[in-house]
Design a protein around this motif. Structure first.
Motif, PDB file in Angstrom:
ATOM      1  N   THR A   1      -3.203  12.076   9.927  1.00 30.13           N
ATOM      2  CA  THR A   1      -4.057  12.680  11.285  1.00 30.13           C
ATOM      3  C   THR A   1      -5.425  11.899  10.975  1.00 30.13           C
ATOM      4  OG1 THR A   1      -5.585  13.918   9.367  1.00 30.13           O
ATOM      5  CG2 THR A   1      -3.576  14.947  10.615  1.00 30.13           C
TER       6      THR A   1
ATOM      7  N   GLU B   1      -8.365  12.743  11.200  1.00 27.57           N
ATOM      8  CA  GLU B   1      -9.336  13.210  10.186  1.00 27.57           C
ATOM      9  C   GLU B   1      -9.039  12.856   8.682  1.00 27.57           C
ATOM     10  OE1 GLU B   1      -9.098  15.204  13.895  1.00 27.57           O
ATOM     11  OE2 GLU B   1      -7.479  14.860  12.478  1.00 27.57           O
ATOM     12  N   GLU B   2      -7.861  12.730   8.525  1.00 28.33           N
ATOM     13  CA  GLU B   2      -7.452  12.151   7.173  1.00 28.33           C
ATOM     14  C   GLU B   2      -8.020  10.866   6.794  1.00 28.33           C
ATOM     15  OE1 GLU B   2      -3.746  13.255   5.205  1.00 28.33           O
ATOM     16  OE2 GLU B   2      -3.530  10.941   5.003  1.00 28.33           O
TER      17      GLU B   2
ATOM     18  N   GLU C   1     -14.901   7.294   4.408  1.00 33.31           N
ATOM     19  CA  GLU C   1     -16.440   7.655   3.857  1.00 33.31           C
ATOM     20  C   GLU C   1     -16.431   7.279   2.554  1.00 33.31           C
ATOM     21  OE1 GLU C   1     -16.650  11.837   4.920  1.00 33.31           O
ATOM     22  OE2 GLU C   1     -16.896  11.294   7.144  1.00 33.31           O
TER      23      GLU C   1
ATOM     24  N   GLU D   1     -10.257   9.262   8.407  1.00 34.55           N
ATOM     25  CA  GLU D   1     -11.755   9.088   8.320  1.00 34.55           C
ATOM     26  C   GLU D   1     -12.463   9.751   7.079  1.00 34.55           C
ATOM     27  OE1 GLU D   1     -15.261   7.985   9.345  1.00 34.55           O
ATOM     28  OE2 GLU D   1     -13.626   7.616  10.367  1.00 34.55           O
ATOM     29  N   ALA D   2     -11.717  10.668   6.511  1.00 34.89           N
ATOM     30  CA  ALA D   2     -12.390  11.094   5.336  1.00 34.89           C
ATOM     31  C   ALA D   2     -12.328  10.119   4.016  1.00 34.89           C
ATOM     32  CB  ALA D   2     -11.614  12.496   4.904  1.00 34.89           C
TER      33      ALA D   2
END
Length: 350
Positions: free
Chosen positions: A279, A281-282, A288, A284-285
């Protein structure tokens, strides 16, 4: 290997990685090299594509910063970061990816088979887990040589060389890795097994394929194992230094599981195939926790920017060098096929 004389090669000069600034510069060099390689793949200049190392740079830099010139290592299909961190010149490696005569191995190894014996790099390897037994053999050979020198009365033989085997989480279920762990433990060999656990074996989540844990596999053979943040260069370095020192002192093998993440796909072919197994989101996490940002934060203000500029200039020169290098002559396709230099059939040309 082109240039191999058949005689032992003295250790080359590994990359200087003793300071935080040097380690940051290497992180930036690996990242920039891979970004350049991706652009050259897209342009059609690098045949066959590559397995990008972007995101995992802290593992290569942290581990290689703990090594001495006489140490050896084996790499993987995702190995550009390892060989650069050990000291291979980026212009030679880039020419190798392009299949040019000035490449590290004369354009014959390509992306997955770079080697430099002068730096103790025994080769990247396209087969999953296949570098582990090579590293075990190198450690055994070094141990035997050290013992022979001591028996001959050479008390100044120096610290015992260590062999490092890099591999991914996809190798954890390979029998050859388990056999290598067993043999290294039985013979108390100076080997450091480094598992770069990026969470996926190609597109298969490791959590759905690996029973138990990576460190548990090592512990079953009595090998000290440690899990470390593979996005933190300094954490990897500290763990590698502990394991390497123990191995040099006769404590036997060690095992590091470096929890890391690749920001790009398993292979550049994924861009064309448009695979969707992670995903946004994964990804992007994990971005960071970028190892470059964390390493830059340890430097004085403005230092990272100056190093970035230096690396950009070096990579620009590397690109010019690689693209200007000639393609190999097809008439020499069978050269280096045999160690004695003979062709398989006299008079036959490709």
């Amino acid at each position: 290997m082109p240039g191999d004389t058949g005689t032992p090669t003295p250790p080359g000069t590994p990359a200087p990685l003793g300071t935080a600034a040097e380690r940051y510069r290497m992180l930036r060099l690996i990242r920039g090299f891979e970004e350049l390689a991706l652009a050259l793949v897209k342009a059609g200049a690098i045949p066959g594509g590559i397995h990008p190392y972007i995101g995992q740079e802290a593992v290569a830099v942290g581990v290689c910063s703990a090594l001495l010139p006489a140490d050896r290592l084996t790499s993987t299909h995702r190995g550009h970061g390892h060989v650069l961190a050990r000291g291979v010149a980026p212009h030679r490696l880039l020419a190798e990816l392009l299949g040019r005569v000035d490449g590290l191995n004369g354009g014959r190894g390509g992306s997955m088979h770079a080697a430099d014996l002068s730096l103790g790099i025994l080769g990247a390897n396209g087969m999953v887990g296949a570098g582990a037994p090579i590293a075990v053999g190198a450690a055994w050979a070094a141990q035997q040589e050290q013992a022979g020198q001591e028996q001959a009365g050479h008390s100044s033989a120096g610290p015992s060389p260590v062999a490092v085997a890099f591999f991914g989480d996809g190798a954890l279920n390979q029998g050859v890795l388990l056999e290598s762990l067993n043999l290294a433990a039985m013979w108390r060999l100076p080997v450091l097994f480094v598992c770069e656990n990026n969470g996926y074996a190609t597109t298969l989540p490791a959590a759905t394929a690996v029973a138990g844990s990576a460190t548990g596999r090592a512990a079953a053979f009595g090998i000290p194992a440690e899990e470390v943040d593979g996005m933190d260069t300094e954490a990897v370095r500290a763990a590698a230094l502990r394991a390497v020192e123990r191995a040099r002192e006769g404590g036997g093998p060690g095992f590091l599981e470096c929890r890391t993440y690749r920001y790009e796909g398993h292979h550049t072919m994924e861009r064309r195939m448009k695979l969707r197994y992670r995903t946004p989101e994964e990804v992007e996490a994990w971005r960071e926790r970028d190892p470059l940002s964390r390493a830059a934060a340890l430097l004085a203000p403005g230092a990272a920017a100056a190093l970035d500029l230096s690396v950009a200039e070096q990579l620009s020169a590397a690109e010019d060098f690689a693209l200007a290098s000639e393609h190999p002559d097809p008439a020499g396709a069978l050269d280096h096929l045999y160690a004695d230099g003979l062709r398989p059939r006299a008079g036959v040309t490709p």
